[in-house]
Design a protein around this motif. Structure first.
Motif, PDB file in Angstrom:
ATOM      1  N   TYR A   1       0.929  -1.347   0.435  1.00  0.00           N
ATOM      2  CA  TYR A   1       0.011  -0.236  -0.170  1.00  0.00           C
ATOM      3  C   TYR A   1       0.685   1.106  -0.036  1.00  0.00           C
ATOM      4  O   TYR A   1       1.954   1.263   0.936  1.00  0.00           O
ATOM      5  CB  TYR A   1      -1.549   0.196   1.487  1.00  0.00           C
ATOM      6  CG  TYR A   1      -1.173  -1.399   1.437  1.00  0.00           C
ATOM      7  CD1 TYR A   1      -3.513  -1.482   0.734  1.00  0.00           C
ATOM      8  CD2 TYR A   1      -1.060  -2.552   1.164  1.00  0.00           C
ATOM      9  CE1 TYR A   1      -3.872  -2.082   0.776  1.00  0.00           C
ATOM     10  CE2 TYR A   1      -2.316  -3.795   2.247  1.00  0.00           C
ATOM     11  CZ  TYR A   1      -3.142  -3.157   1.450  1.00  0.00           C
ATOM     12  OH  TYR A   1      -4.238  -4.782   1.443  1.00  0.00           O
TER      13      TYR A   1
ATOM     14  N   CYS B   1       5.024   2.977   2.061  1.00  0.00           N
ATOM     15  CA  CYS B   1       5.273   1.667   1.936  1.00  0.00           C
ATOM     16  C   CYS B   1       4.631   1.462   2.860  1.00  0.00           C
ATOM     17  O   CYS B   1       5.600   1.282   4.178  1.00  0.00           O
ATOM     18  CB  CYS B   1       5.756   1.506   0.612  1.00  0.00           C
ATOM     19  SG  CYS B   1       5.761   2.977  -0.703  1.00  0.00           S
TER      20      CYS B   1
ATOM     21  N   PRO C   1      -3.045  -1.298  -4.222  1.00  0.00           N
ATOM     22  CA  PRO C   1      -1.892  -2.134  -4.659  1.00  0.00           C
ATOM     23  C   PRO C   1      -1.499  -3.050  -5.407  1.00  0.00           C
ATOM     24  O   PRO C   1      -3.358  -3.508  -6.648  1.00  0.00           O
ATOM     25  CB  PRO C   1      -1.555  -3.129  -2.758  1.00  0.00           C
ATOM     26  CG  PRO C   1      -3.157  -3.134  -2.572  1.00  0.00           C
ATOM     27  CD  PRO C   1      -3.702  -1.970  -2.934  1.00  0.00           C
TER      28      PRO C   1
END
Length: 531
Positions: free
Chosen positions: A361, A388, A436
């Protein structure tokens, strides 16, 4: 000496060759006087640059805050024949005013113009910084004519690139400076400093590369002069600042993210630095974390990101974004630490029961002041600068009772303090979370995937009005732009925490769809430059 307008000592970055040291020695302000007329509005290098005139940090500090240099009759304050300049009021000066910019000219002796042309080890530069601070203290105390005691003197250190390592070596290694000089440092601002060293081609600069002291950026060598050998063995990193050396909340790290416009060595530098860098320093290596007295991680330094290169015409020092962060950090009124607290991440229905789903993500942020053409902080996936977290990390952190993702820190300044009409400080946060790439059994899962899509994307408008007197109440307003454009209209409650800080939680307006994310924006707000 009027708080917060303390002396600023500028520490420049690395000059590798004798020619570069000569160029530095020939420049009165070692690059701090350089401005720019261009900026890159987006990461598409094929689009033309935009025109934006930034006059230079030195000129802006002079014009907006009354700072001046300390050169007189062609000499600087370390020359034995230097004398204070004549006062315009007719009263003789005894030293220098507190609102002075002092350039640490540590490359003079390493140039062939003013010295022997030989580079010194960084330890030598650290010791020289300590001596310079004490010299500045001596002159400011003299100018105050008895109104300031030496132990009350304070100064700021502003450093670019390796200059930040000179600062840290002086602060962290007791052998490289005096305690009196260290106690005088009030705040530290670093531009693009390789706090965790420099990596080229995925490998750290080797320790044996002593030519021109390039191994200064090797982590083992850094562990020596930063007094972090034990921490390096434990964490394999050297971007830690022990609490005993300097308070982590008093340091700001400005991080560049534009590698494409860094043309040093005909582009070889950015090629070896790779993605996620400013062309020389990796984004992940350009900030510091704090260590408490037991060498446990205690917090992060204030950090902001801008789409700028390490140096050059698109450089980080000669940019409006960095200057605004610098001036607000030094002289501002309010500090806001920005976080996302993730409550839940939901997988697509088709794979939510699959074992070992892998996903990354990407949390993005654009912090925008009202009515400006620049960002206080800019973190996007296209610029290799988002925060991240993997699906496994978010799941495991939630199970442990916490799921915080740090985004940035912004400092706000009300330059119209005399106004009783509008005391508010307002800005907007563009917040997004990228969808993602889902991987199952090491294979990309292409169903329901659209490149560039978002799990969440919205803009949060925040308006803060500090209390009029100590102990009073803050007035906090907000709106999500998806619900109300252009103005913060809804009142927000907050929780008082230690040290006068307030904690504000703003739920993210998300639906319970799959895939999806739920959470809240967390703002930790405190008065700044307030004892």
């Amino acid at each position: 000496m009027q708080k917060p307008f303390y002396p600023i000592i500028y520490v420049r970055g690395y000059a590798m060759t004798e020619a570069e040291r000569n160029e530095t020695a020939a420049d009165p302000f070692c690059g701090f006087n350089l401005g720019s007329t261009i900026f890159r509005a987006n990461p598409n290098k094929h689009e033309p640059a935009k025109k934006f005139v930034f006059e230079s940090p030195l000129l802006r500090l002079s014009a907006e805050y009354g700072y001046s240099d300390v050169y007189e009759n062609g000499l600087d304050i370390l020359d034995p024949d230097w004398r204070p300049r004549t006062s315009m009021s007719g009263q003789p000066n005894l030293g220098i005013p507190a609102s002075s910019v002092v350039i640490y000219r540590y490359y003079d002796e390493g140039s062939s113009l003013l010295g022997d042309g030989e580079a010194r080890k960084i330890e030598h530069y650290c010791q020289g910084l300590s001596a310079l601070i004490l010299r500045v203290r001596e002159l400011v105390v003299a100018q105050e004519r008895g109104a300031l005691k030496p132990e009350e003197f304070r100064c700021y250190l502003v450093a670019h690139s390796m200059g930040g390592l000179v600062v840290r070596g002086f602060l962290q290694n007791p052998k490289l400076g005096s305690d009196a000089a260290r106690k005088a440092v009030d705040k530290i601002f670093t531009y693009a400093t390789p706090h965790n060293g420099i990596d080229a081609g995925g490998r750290n600069v080797p320790s044996w590369l002593g030519l021109s002291e390039i191994n200064t950026f090797n982590r083992e060598r850094m562990g020596e002069y930063l007094n972090l050998e034990a921490a390096l063995e434990r964490y394999k990193r050297v971007d830690f600042l022990p609490a005993a050396a300097f308070p982590i909340e008093r340091i700001f790290c400005m991080v560049g993210t534009n590698r494409d416009d860094y043309d040093v060595a005909m582009g070889l530098s950015r090629t070896f630095a790779g993605h996620g860098s400013d062309g020389l320093v990796k984004v992940d290596n350009a900030s510091v974390w704090g260590l408490d007295r037991n060498n446990n991680i205690s917090g992060t330094a204030a950090t902001a990101y801008c789409y700028r290169t390490h140096s050059g015409p698109f450089g980080i020092v000669n940019s409006e974004e960095s200057y605004q962060n610098l001036s607000r950090f030094l002289f501002g009124d309010v500090r806001v630490d920005l976080w996302i607290e993730v409550d839940e991440v939901r997988l697509p229905v088709a794979i939510e029961d699959k074992p070992e789903v892998q996903a990354l993500y990407q949390f993005e942020l654009l912090a925008r002041p009202r009515g400006k053409r620049w960002y206080l902080s800019r973190r996007t996936a296209e610029e290799d600068s988002p925060a991240c977290r993997s699906h496994a990390e978010l799941t495991q952190q939630k199970a442990r009772g916490g799921n915080l993702v740090y985004l940035s820190t912004v400092f706000l300044a009300n330059k119209a303090k005399v106004s009783t009409v509008d005391r508010t400080l307002a800005y907007a946060m563009d917040v997004s979370v990228r969808v993602p790439d889902y991987v199952i059994d090491r294979k990309f899962w292409a169903d329901q995937h659209f490149e560039g899509s978002h799990l969440f994307r919205d803009s949060l408008l925040i308006s803060l009005e500090p209390p009029e007197q100590e102990g009073g109440a803050w007035k906090v307003m907000h709106s999500w732009e998806s619900q109300h454009v252009g103005q913060a209209t809804q009142a927000l409650s907050y929780t008082q925490v230690k040290g006068g800080q307030i904690r504000i939680e703003v739920p993210m307006p998300t639906a319970a769809q799959k895939p999806g994310i739920d959470g809240k924006i967390l703002l930790l707000v405190s008065a700044w430059n307030n004892d």
